[in-house]
Design a protein around this motif. Structure first.
Motif, mmCIF file in Angstrom:
data_model
loop_
_atom_site.group_PDB
_atom_site.id
_atom_site.type_symbol
_atom_site.label_atom_id
_atom_site.label_comp_id
_atom_site.label_asym_id
_atom_site.label_seq_id
_atom_site.Cartn_x
_atom_site.Cartn_y
_atom_site.Cartn_z
ATOM 1 N N ALA A 31 -122.492 -11.441 63.097
ATOM 2 C CA ALA A 31 -121.300 -11.917 63.799
ATOM 3 C C ALA A 31 -121.184 -13.433 63.742
ATOM 4 O O ALA A 31 -120.092 -13.982 63.526
ATOM 5 C CB ALA A 31 -121.334 -11.442 65.255
ATOM 6 N N MET A 32 -122.290 -14.122 63.897
ATOM 7 C CA MET A 32 -122.246 -15.588 63.874
ATOM 8 C C MET A 32 -121.884 -16.098 62.488
ATOM 9 O O MET A 32 -121.071 -17.025 62.350
ATOM 10 C CB MET A 32 -123.602 -16.157 64.308
ATOM 11 N N GLU A 33 -122.464 -15.515 61.466
ATOM 12 C CA GLU A 33 -122.191 -16.012 60.113
ATOM 13 C C GLU A 33 -120.775 -15.686 59.667
ATOM 14 O O GLU A 33 -120.184 -16.429 58.874
ATOM 15 C CB GLU A 33 -123.237 -15.451 59.150
ATOM 16 N N ALA A 37 -121.894 -32.436 68.276
ATOM 17 C CA ALA A 37 -120.888 -32.769 69.293
ATOM 18 C C ALA A 37 -119.711 -31.806 69.305
ATOM 19 O O ALA A 37 -118.956 -31.768 70.277
ATOM 20 C CB ALA A 37 -120.376 -34.199 69.058
ATOM 21 N N THR A 38 -119.537 -31.034 68.254
ATOM 22 C CA THR A 38 -118.348 -30.174 68.174
ATOM 23 C C THR A 38 -118.728 -28.701 67.992
ATOM 24 O O THR A 38 -118.817 -27.947 68.958
ATOM 25 C CB THR A 38 -117.447 -30.635 67.012
ATOM 26 N N ASP A 39 -118.976 -28.287 66.772
ATOM 27 C CA ASP A 39 -119.207 -26.875 66.482
ATOM 28 C C ASP A 39 -120.396 -26.297 67.240
ATOM 29 O O ASP A 39 -120.371 -25.127 67.652
ATOM 30 C CB ASP A 39 -119.426 -26.668 64.980
ATOM 31 N N ALA A 61 -121.705 -21.104 72.859
ATOM 32 C CA ALA A 61 -120.894 -20.285 73.763
ATOM 33 C C ALA A 61 -120.732 -18.867 73.204
ATOM 34 O O ALA A 61 -120.807 -17.883 73.953
ATOM 35 C CB ALA A 61 -119.530 -20.933 73.978
ATOM 36 N N MET A 62 -120.544 -18.748 71.896
ATOM 37 C CA MET A 62 -120.388 -17.420 71.305
ATOM 38 C C MET A 62 -121.696 -16.637 71.382
ATOM 39 O O MET A 62 -121.692 -15.432 71.697
ATOM 40 C CB MET A 62 -119.929 -17.541 69.854
ATOM 41 N N VAL A 63 -122.819 -17.285 71.112
ATOM 42 C CA VAL A 63 -124.114 -16.611 71.231
ATOM 43 C C VAL A 63 -124.303 -16.088 72.644
ATOM 44 O O VAL A 63 -124.693 -14.931 72.868
ATOM 45 C CB VAL A 63 -125.267 -17.549 70.839
ATOM 46 N N GLU A 80 -123.312 -23.427 81.071
ATOM 47 C CA GLU A 80 -123.181 -22.054 80.610
ATOM 48 C C GLU A 80 -123.577 -21.064 81.702
ATOM 49 O O GLU A 80 -122.991 -19.984 81.820
ATOM 50 C CB GLU A 80 -124.031 -21.830 79.367
ATOM 51 N N LEU A 81 -124.574 -21.421 82.500
ATOM 52 C CA LEU A 81 -124.925 -20.565 83.633
ATOM 53 C C LEU A 81 -123.767 -20.494 84.614
ATOM 54 O O LEU A 81 -123.457 -19.424 85.150
ATOM 55 C CB LEU A 81 -126.180 -21.099 84.325
ATOM 56 N N ALA A 82 -123.094 -21.609 84.839
ATOM 57 C CA ALA A 82 -121.926 -21.606 85.727
ATOM 58 C C ALA A 82 -120.807 -20.749 85.152
ATOM 59 O O ALA A 82 -120.106 -20.038 85.891
ATOM 60 C CB ALA A 82 -121.436 -23.036 85.938
#
Length: 483
Positions: A370-372, A408-410, A416-418, A442-444
């Motif tokens: 999915a990530m790739e 800083a970007t990707d 977040a997707m992981v 991310e926990l929030a």
């Protein structure tokens, strides 16, 4: 960076714990202002190095009086920026490295009382001297400290049999934010006096108290071990092999799964390593079996017999059992070098996550795919502790990207997707490295509201002034006027 307030704080601490415990020179502070990965950089008004629990009390009392925040730090091996101060320079680093005594060591009781600054490998050596061992190890054992391991509820490669630090800590001594000393070192098997303060402090990342010492569980020393390397076609085959071994014996202590491309990185970047098996295999597992007495079957022979049966039944493609301690160490060096090899290969975002054990094989395959697909040019890998569901899920940047720009970007969107995939699988965004500052937002975003409310309430009750490791672990409550 100092102000009149921090200058008074430093002067008062100096008067109470002495000059050896206070460092303010920039060059001396610099090594402790960045995290181990070099991802987080901060500033501090001082580095405070207490030599006793009483010194910690003095520092905490002055911190409270002058409203100066404290950032506890052990070996500074945090993987999530959990021991790095923020950049405003008003906090002080509270280094526990001088609290490095092993106060007690007992083979009869099966316990050690170690101060927070004791280095893990030193505890290993001391326990071996009395015919025991502390059954937790990890790659940073030469610098990680007992206080840091407790504060992050560290895991490592022996969780399969012995559990995380939560299972290995029998008692805790800590200085609380109000300056009181919690004295809980007695290794009581039964204690029903309400909430477990020990367990609140374990995994709290220094946000509720400063751990100064702990009573730790020891087990008998290993008399002999067997180490094997197995090539397989899939994580599903690896899990089938693990379950087969668990049904056959209780001696399996470690079971690590490694994809073929991660092994290739180690062979490319770590001098002196070589593949344990001939030919190419999509997946590999590293297995260790141990015995603590000389009766019964030798662990190497046990693994040879069990693996021969497994391969004969088609569970695995090839296997080798180490014929010497040097070969065993060479196999473990591969496992311990995975993160180092990935760093050498270029920028990557690394995720320490967990999913239910039964779901781990599918997650390792489907998550990578999915990530790739979503991020063309990246290369995802998944390895880890199969028996406890802990996946180290890494995504390397496309070749030729600007490292800083990518981080800083990707990198943030990839993470977040992981984490979305992890939550969908019923897992946790932090398995053994903690939340620190890296995962707090991310926990929030993903945390269960009841869990988040409880975390905030506990933090507020223990540390109403917010002076203990601010900005770590506990997400801020949503603003009342937020949309």
């Amino acid at each position: 960076m100092t102000s009149p307030d921090t200058e008074r704080f430093i002067a008062d601490v100096l008067s109470r714990i002495g000059a050896r415990g206070v460092t303010t020179a920039h060059d001396d502070l610099a090594p402790w202002l960045s995290d181990w990965r070099g991802r987080y950089h901060g500033a501090a008004c001082a580095l405070l190095s207490p030599a006793s629990t009483e010194d910690v009390v003095a520092i905490v009392e002055e911190s409270r009086r002058h409203r100066v925040a404290l950032v506890p730090q052990g070996g500074n091996t945090s993987m999530v920026g959990g021991a790095t101060p923020d950049q405003d320079g008003r906090a002080a680093i509270l280094s526990l490295r001088r609290l490095n005594r092993i106060r007690d060591l007992s083979a009869d009781a099966g316990t050690a009382i170690a101060e927070a600054g004791v280095i893990l490998s030193d505890l290993h050596d001391a326990a071996a001297g009395i015919g025991c061992r502390f059954p937790l190890t990890l790659g940073a054992r030469g610098s990680a400290t007992i206080g840091g391991l407790i504060s992050t509820n560290a895991g490592g490669t022996q969780v399969l049999r012995f559990g995380t630090m939560r299972a290995l800590v029998a008692g805790v001594e800590a200085v609380l934010p109000d300056g009181q000393v919690y004295r809980g070192l007695a290794p009581l098997k039964k204690d029903n006096r309400g909430y477990s303060i020990d367990q609140l402090l374990i995994g709290a990342e220094g946000t509720l108290g400063v751990v100064t010492a702990a009573t730790l569980r020891l087990v008998p020393a290993i008399v002999d071990r067997g180490v094997a390397w197995v090539g397989l076609e899939s994580p599903h085959a690896a899990l089938a092999l693990l379950r087969r071994l668990e049904r056959a014996t209780d001696r399996i202590e470690s079971f690590e799964i490694i994809p073929g491309d991660s092994l290739a990185l180690v062979l490319d970047h770590i001098p002196g390593t070589r593949a344990p098996l001939a030919g190419r295999h999509a997946w590999h597992v590293l297995i260790e079996a141990v015995v603590t007495d000389t009766s019964g079957e030798a662990p190497a022979r046990l693994l040879e017999r069990l693996l021969a049966d497994a391969l004969g039944d088609g569970v695995g493609d090839d296997a080798v059992v180490a014929a010497s301690e040097a070969q065993a160490e060479a196999m473990w060096r591969i496992r311990d070098s995975l993160s180092e090899a990935e760093r050498a290969a270029g920028p990557a975002v690394q995720h320490d996550i967990s999913v239910p054990v039964a779901s781990m094989p599918d997650f390792m395959i489907d998550g990578v795919a999915a990530m790739e697909r979503a991020w063309p040019g990246t290369h995802a890998t998944a390895f880890g502790h199969l028996g406890d569901g802990n996946v180290h899920f890494h995504v390397r940047a496309p070749a030729g990207v600007d490292r800083d720009a990518w981080y800083a970007t990707d990198a943030h969107r990839i993470t977040a997707m992981v984490h979305d995939l992890v939550v969908a699988a019923g897992g946790s965004i932090s398995a053994e490295h903690g939340i620190g500052q890296m995962k707090r937002d991310e926990l929030a975003r993903l945390g269960d509201p009841a869990r988040l409310a409880a975390l905030r309430a506990i933090k507020s009750a223990f540390d109403p002034l917010g002076l203990f490791n601010p900005g770590k672990l506990v997400p801020l409550a949503p603003s009342a006027d937020a949309p």
